[in-house]
Design an enzyme around this catalytic site. Structure first.
Site, PDB file in Angstrom:
ATOM      1  N   TYR A  11       0.798  -1.227   0.000  1.00 17.94           N
ATOM      2  CA  TYR A  11       0.000   0.000   0.000  1.00 17.94           C
ATOM      3  C   TYR A  11       0.834   1.282   0.000  1.00 17.94           C
ATOM      4  CZ  TYR A  11      -3.805  -3.128   1.407  1.00 17.94           C
ATOM      5  OH  TYR A  11      -4.728  -4.147   1.460  1.00 17.94           O
ATOM      6  N   HIS A  16      -4.050   6.421  -1.404  1.00 17.15           N
ATOM      7  CA  HIS A  16      -4.648   6.476  -0.065  1.00 17.15           C
ATOM      8  C   HIS A  16      -3.606   6.750   1.016  1.00 17.15           C
ATOM      9  CE1 HIS A  16      -8.607   6.252   1.425  1.00 17.15           C
ATOM     10  NE2 HIS A  16      -8.701   4.997   1.758  1.00 17.15           N
ATOM     11  N   PHE A  59      -5.006   0.009   9.773  1.00 17.72           N
ATOM     12  CA  PHE A  59      -5.686   0.106   8.480  1.00 17.72           C
ATOM     13  C   PHE A  59      -6.671   1.275   8.485  1.00 17.72           C
ATOM     14  CE2 PHE A  59      -3.877  -4.096   8.128  1.00 17.72           C
ATOM     15  CZ  PHE A  59      -3.387  -4.075   6.831  1.00 17.72           C
ATOM     16  N   ASN A  61      -9.803   2.105   7.674  1.00 19.12           N
ATOM     17  CA  ASN A  61     -11.150   2.217   8.228  1.00 19.12           C
ATOM     18  C   ASN A  61     -11.192   2.075   9.744  1.00 19.12           C
ATOM     19  OD1 ASN A  61     -10.530  -0.477   8.233  1.00 19.12           O
ATOM     20  ND2 ASN A  61     -12.489  -1.174   7.419  1.00 19.12           N
ATOM     21  N   ASP A  86      -5.696  11.966   1.897  1.00 20.15           N
ATOM     22  CA  ASP A  86      -5.948  12.076   0.464  1.00 20.15           C
ATOM     23  C   ASP A  86      -7.357  12.630   0.239  1.00 20.15           C
ATOM     24  OD1 ASP A  86      -6.644   9.478   1.666  1.00 20.15           O
ATOM     25  OD2 ASP A  86      -7.497   9.003  -0.281  1.00 20.15           O
ATOM     26  N   ASN A 107     -13.326   6.748   4.696  1.00 18.30           N
ATOM     27  CA  ASN A 107     -13.490   5.832   5.835  1.00 18.30           C
ATOM     28  C   ASN A 107     -12.575   6.149   7.009  1.00 18.30           C
ATOM     29  OD1 ASN A 107     -15.561   4.307   4.709  1.00 18.30           O
ATOM     30  ND2 ASN A 107     -14.157   2.938   3.657  1.00 18.30           N
TER      31      ASN A 107
END
Length: 207
Positions: A11, A16, A59, A61, A86, A107
Site C-alpha cells: 500500500y 490512499h 488500516f 477504516n 488524500d 473511511n
C-alpha cells in the site's frame, strides 16, 4: 499530526497513503524517529516542540482508535488535532486546510469522527484527483498514481511542509492564505511575427 494510510509494502505507494507520505517527510526533515507503539497501534514520534506525530497501523477504516487513544492519553483536544489525508475532490497538486466539515465517504475520517465524537479537528487535504468513469473510488485510491500525478502530489506536500511551522503554532489563517493562493500561471511569450524578407532578398532572391 496524524497521517492517514494503510500499513504494508503493498500500500505504501498508493494514493490512499498520501497522508503517510507527508508525515513521514516531515519526520525525516526534522530528525524525528517514528517507532511502533503497540499501546497506540501506531507509529509514533515527537517533535522537539512537543507535537506528536501519529501514523495509525490499524488500516484506514480503523484509523480512529489510535487517534482516540493518543489524544485521550495526552489530553489533546480535537481542535488541536491535524489529520493529513488524500482528497478525491481536488486534482493532484492542490492542498487545502480546513476545520470540520463533511467527510465525503472517507473511511479514515469517518472512524476518527466517530471515535472523537466530533468533526471539529483540522484536516490537511491532499488532492489525488477523481477516479475515471467506471472506476470505484475505493479501487482508485488503492492504485499507484502515475509519475506525473505523483510529482504534483509531492509538490503539494512540499508546499504544506513550508507552512507547517505556522500550523503547529496555531496560525491557521496564515497557513490557509498561503496554501489556498494559487501561484499565477506563467503566460506563454507572444508568438513572433514571421520575418519579412529583406529588400535585396526580395529583389534578387528569386530565380
Amino acid at each position: 499530526m496524524v497521517g492517514l494510510g494503510n500499513p504494508g509494502k503493498e500500500y505504501e505507494r498508493t494514493r490512499h497513503n498520501a497522508g503517510f507520505w507527508l508525515v513521514e517527510r516531515f519526520a525525516q526533515a526534522n530528525g524525528i524517529v517514528l517507532r511502533k507503539d503497540p499501546k497506540f497501534k501506531a507509529l509514533v514520534g515527537k517533535h522537539a516542540d512537543g507535537t506528536w506525530l501519529l501514523l495509525p497501523q490499524s488500516f484506514m477504516n480503523l484509523s480512529g482508535q489510535p487517534v482516540q487513544m493518543l489524544a485521550g492519553f495526552f489530553k489533546i483536544k480535537p481542535e488541536e488535532v491535524l489529520v493529513v489525508h488524500d482528497e478525491l475532490d481536488f486534482p493532484p497538486g492542490t492542498v487545502r486546510l480546513k476545520q470540520g466539515g463533511g467527510i465525503a465517504g472517507h473511511n479514515g475520517l469517518k472512524d476518527i469522527s466517530q471515535r472523537l465524537a466530533t468533526h471539529e479537528y483540522w484536516r490537511l487535504r491532499l488532492g489525488v484527483g477523481k477516479p475515471p468513469a467506471g472506476t470505484e473510488g475505493a479501487d482508485y485510491v488503492l492504485q499507484k498514481p502515475p509519475a506525473e500525478e505523483r510529482a504534483a502530489i509531492d509538490a503539494a506536500i512540499e508546499k504544506s511542509l513550508a507552512v507547517m511551522p505556522q500550523i503547529i503554532a496555531g496560525d491557521m489563517q496564515a497557513a490557509m492564505t498561503t496554501l489556498h493562493t494559487e501561484e499565477p500561471k506563467k503566460e506563454a511569450p507572444p508568438a513572433k511575427a514571421p520575418e519579412k524578407p529583406g529588400l535585396l532578398k526580395s529583389l534578387f532572391g528569386r530565380k
